[in-house]
Design a protein around this motif. Sequence first.
Motif, PDB file in Angstrom:
ATOM      1  N   ASP A  27       0.817  -1.213   0.000  1.00  0.00           N
ATOM      2  CA  ASP A  27       0.000   0.000   0.000  1.00  0.00           C
ATOM      3  C   ASP A  27       0.855   1.269   0.000  1.00  0.00           C
ATOM      4  N   HIS A  28       1.982   1.210   0.688  1.00  0.00           N
ATOM      5  CA  HIS A  28       2.870   2.369   0.665  1.00  0.00           C
ATOM      6  C   HIS A  28       3.475   2.578  -0.721  1.00  0.00           C
ATOM      7  N   ALA A  29       3.819   1.465  -1.353  1.00  0.00           N
ATOM      8  CA  ALA A  29       4.453   1.577  -2.670  1.00  0.00           C
ATOM      9  C   ALA A  29       3.440   1.984  -3.735  1.00  0.00           C
ATOM     10  N   ASP A  30       2.192   1.556  -3.547  1.00  0.00           N
ATOM     11  CA  ASP A  30       1.148   1.798  -4.556  1.00  0.00           C
ATOM     12  C   ASP A  30       0.618   3.212  -4.389  1.00  0.00           C
ATOM     13  N   THR A  31       1.394   4.177  -4.816  1.00  0.00           N
ATOM     14  CA  THR A  31       1.079   5.561  -4.478  1.00  0.00           C
ATOM     15  C   THR A  31      -0.186   6.068  -5.155  1.00  0.00           C
ATOM     16  N   ASN A  32      -0.544   5.501  -6.297  1.00  0.00           N
ATOM     17  CA  ASN A  32      -1.793   5.956  -6.916  1.00  0.00           C
ATOM     18  C   ASN A  32      -2.981   5.083  -6.504  1.00  0.00           C
ATOM     19  N   ALA A  33      -2.727   4.147  -5.583  1.00  0.00           N
ATOM     20  CA  ALA A  33      -3.811   3.366  -4.957  1.00  0.00           C
ATOM     21  C   ALA A  33      -4.711   2.669  -5.953  1.00  0.00           C
ATOM     22  N   ASP A  34      -4.127   2.131  -7.023  1.00  0.00           N
ATOM     23  CA  ASP A  34      -4.957   1.384  -7.973  1.00  0.00           C
ATOM     24  C   ASP A  34      -4.824  -0.117  -7.768  1.00  0.00           C
ATOM     25  N   ASP A  35      -4.169  -0.505  -6.675  1.00  0.00           N
ATOM     26  CA  ASP A  35      -3.959  -1.927  -6.369  1.00  0.00           C
ATOM     27  C   ASP A  35      -3.096  -2.634  -7.405  1.00  0.00           C
ATOM     28  N   LEU A  36      -2.316  -1.844  -8.125  1.00  0.00           N
ATOM     29  CA  LEU A  36      -1.347  -2.412  -9.068  1.00  0.00           C
ATOM     30  C   LEU A  36      -0.011  -1.735  -8.817  1.00  0.00           C
ATOM     31  N   LEU A  37       1.051  -2.531  -8.722  1.00  0.00           N
ATOM     32  CA  LEU A  37       2.378  -1.937  -8.598  1.00  0.00           C
ATOM     33  C   LEU A  37       2.997  -1.829  -9.976  1.00  0.00           C
TER      34      LEU A  37
ATOM     35  N   ALA B 179      13.953 -10.000   3.503  1.00  0.00           N
ATOM     36  CA  ALA B 179      14.054  -8.578   3.153  1.00  0.00           C
ATOM     37  C   ALA B 179      12.675  -8.026   2.786  1.00  0.00           C
ATOM     38  N   ALA B 180      11.871  -8.845   2.139  1.00  0.00           N
ATOM     39  CA  ALA B 180      10.532  -8.377   1.744  1.00  0.00           C
ATOM     40  C   ALA B 180       9.620  -8.264   2.959  1.00  0.00           C
ATOM     41  N   ILE B 181       9.714  -9.204   3.873  1.00  0.00           N
ATOM     42  CA  ILE B 181       8.840  -9.146   5.057  1.00  0.00           C
ATOM     43  C   ILE B 181       9.256  -7.985   5.957  1.00  0.00           C
ATOM     44  N   ALA B 182      10.545  -7.660   5.923  1.00  0.00           N
ATOM     45  CA  ALA B 182      11.018  -6.524   6.707  1.00  0.00           C
ATOM     46  C   ALA B 182      10.759  -5.199   5.987  1.00  0.00           C
ATOM     47  N   GLY B 183      10.280  -5.260   4.766  1.00  0.00           N
ATOM     48  CA  GLY B 183       9.968  -4.030   4.033  1.00  0.00           C
ATOM     49  C   GLY B 183      11.165  -3.381   3.377  1.00  0.00           C
ATOM     50  N   ILE B 184      12.292  -4.066   3.409  1.00  0.00           N
ATOM     51  CA  ILE B 184      13.493  -3.508   2.783  1.00  0.00           C
ATOM     52  C   ILE B 184      13.374  -3.624   1.267  1.00  0.00           C
ATOM     53  N   ALA B 185      12.775  -4.698   0.827  1.00  0.00           N
ATOM     54  CA  ALA B 185      12.450  -4.848  -0.590  1.00  0.00           C
ATOM     55  C   ALA B 185      10.946  -5.017  -0.676  1.00  0.00           C
ATOM     56  N   ILE B 186      10.383  -4.627  -1.792  1.00  0.00           N
ATOM     57  CA  ILE B 186       8.925  -4.753  -1.922  1.00  0.00           C
ATOM     58  C   ILE B 186       8.547  -6.139  -2.420  1.00  0.00           C
ATOM     59  N   LEU B 187       9.422  -6.761  -3.171  1.00  0.00           N
ATOM     60  CA  LEU B 187       9.107  -8.066  -3.758  1.00  0.00           C
ATOM     61  C   LEU B 187      10.160  -9.091  -3.368  1.00  0.00           C
ATOM     62  N   ALA B 188       9.714 -10.304  -3.205  1.00  0.00           N
ATOM     63  CA  ALA B 188      10.621 -11.383  -2.814  1.00  0.00           C
ATOM     64  C   ALA B 188      10.940 -12.311  -3.970  1.00  0.00           C
ATOM     65  N   SER B 189      10.299 -12.084  -5.093  1.00  0.00           N
ATOM     66  CA  SER B 189      10.463 -13.017  -6.210  1.00  0.00           C
ATOM     67  C   SER B 189      11.917 -13.107  -6.631  1.00  0.00           C
ATOM     68  N   ARG B 190      12.307 -14.286  -7.015  1.00  0.00           N
ATOM     69  CA  ARG B 190      13.673 -14.534  -7.433  1.00  0.00           C
ATOM     70  C   ARG B 190      13.655 -15.057  -8.845  1.00  0.00           C
ATOM     71  N   ASN B 191      14.638 -14.615  -9.592  1.00  0.00           N
ATOM     72  CA  ASN B 191      14.798 -15.136 -10.929  1.00  0.00           C
ATOM     73  C   ASN B 191      15.496 -16.479 -10.859  1.00  0.00           C
ATOM     74  N   HIS B 192      14.957 -17.452 -11.539  1.00  0.00           N
ATOM     75  CA  HIS B 192      15.586 -18.774 -11.486  1.00  0.00           C
ATOM     76  C   HIS B 192      16.972 -18.709 -12.067  1.00  0.00           C
ATOM     77  N   GLY B 193      17.872 -19.316 -11.388  1.00  0.00           N
ATOM     78  CA  GLY B 193      19.193 -19.504 -11.964  1.00  0.00           C
ATOM     79  C   GLY B 193      20.100 -18.299 -11.878  1.00  0.00           C
ATOM     80  N   ASP B 194      19.641 -17.202 -11.317  1.00  0.00           N
ATOM     81  CA  ASP B 194      20.523 -16.047 -11.272  1.00  0.00           C
ATOM     82  C   ASP B 194      21.507 -16.148 -10.118  1.00  0.00           C
ATOM     83  N   ASP B 195      21.386 -17.200  -9.342  1.00  0.00           N
ATOM     84  CA  ASP B 195      22.272 -17.344  -8.204  1.00  0.00           C
ATOM     85  C   ASP B 195      22.608 -18.814  -7.968  1.00  0.00           C
TER      86      ASP B 195
END
Lengths: 144, 268
Positions: free
Chosen positions: A114-124, B96-112
């Motif tokens: 929600d913080h990242a989605d600044t325009n609040a459209d539920d899409l990042l 890192a994602a749960i701590a909010g340091i990164a927004i996404l946790a997805s990993r690219n296969h094979g990049d590591d």
Amino acid sequence: MKSTLIAIAAGLSLAGAAGAQTSPQPSASAARQAFEVADLDHDGYVSLAEFHKDVLQSWRALDADGDGYITRDEVHRLPQHGPGLYRSLQRADRNGDGKLSFKEVVDARMDYFDHADTNADDLLSLAEVMAYRQRNAGDTATRR
Amino acid sequence: MAAGLSAGTARAGEQFTDLRSDGNYRSYSLPEGTKEVELSEQLAGHCRFNRTWGYDLSNRELWVNGGCSGRFKVVTDDSPLNTGGSNVAVGIAAAAAIAGIAILASRNHGDDGDKRGDDHGFVGGNDDAYQDSGYRNEGYGASGRNGNPIRGLGGYCLDIEGGVRAGSKAILFRCTGGPNQRFYWGRGGELRVGGLCLDVEEASRSDGARAIAWRCNGQRNQKWRVSGGEIRSAMSGKCLDVLEGRSRSGQPVILWECNGQRNQRWSW
């Protein structure tokens, strides 16, 4: 912070971790890559449904024994980085019981969404993800 | 509405369950060993993750709210999907994602040197229902322009005391269908009622802060998020709460630290 997730994965030590920031922020390219992976239908946005998959992935990566909680032991198991990571996860532990429930993890992740989605459209969008990263670059300690 | 199981098309370790919200919060107990739930098919309403449907693997509960009805796939067999906690890079990215340091946790296969193998099923799930761009930019639940009641403790309704005027306080009241009880979600996360917005008085972050009606101004103390049956202030993260848990007309509606109690549960 110059440490990147890729650097860690390659086995480099986390010598650069300083102060309150005990977990590394991904590099710009790692963040961009994560976005591309999370954007499952490649429409240029990470939707709530796609974010759900990402949240679930983060959950499963850490709830190793599948008991429905992420415990200190499960985080400390991550070689070298465990204790610092555990501290940085504590803010998600809203009831302070020393472990993370599924709801606590979802709530924390959705807060960031929600913080990242600044325009609040539920899409990042990629721009929103990169802006979020930029905002956090200075000081992760003040962000809730 | 009860959940119905239809095992006919399920593979081992998967089952499908229908859960319908007729505007109320409904939940279903997930079987032991549930590893994942996904929305397989939207049957009615707007089902959106953590807005109008969600689940909890700790309590093993699946829920819908706000008119979402769906067919849900419940996965109890983790073998095809389990990436495990053994991969360090995946674990670090997750933390890192749960701590909010990164927004996404997805990993690219094979990049590591990731050895997860053929786990494409994990990140490549089918969410056909979501690819319909028609869902975008729509509110969730209570989205009709005339608005809908928001029911709280004891079946009483969220109400703006004495009619919708700037500064009037939010209370619990018996449901009347009046304009001061008809709410709808705006696109910016605001909760609109009679041309005004539900607002945290003086942008207070304290427990006990009053919810009031105020001119819509786009500020953070007018943004709300729903999660399960909770309605949270985007500003403070606190929950809309019925003071002292007393269900009676006129009881103040305040903000309080979220605690999962019944006086913080709403349906719409």
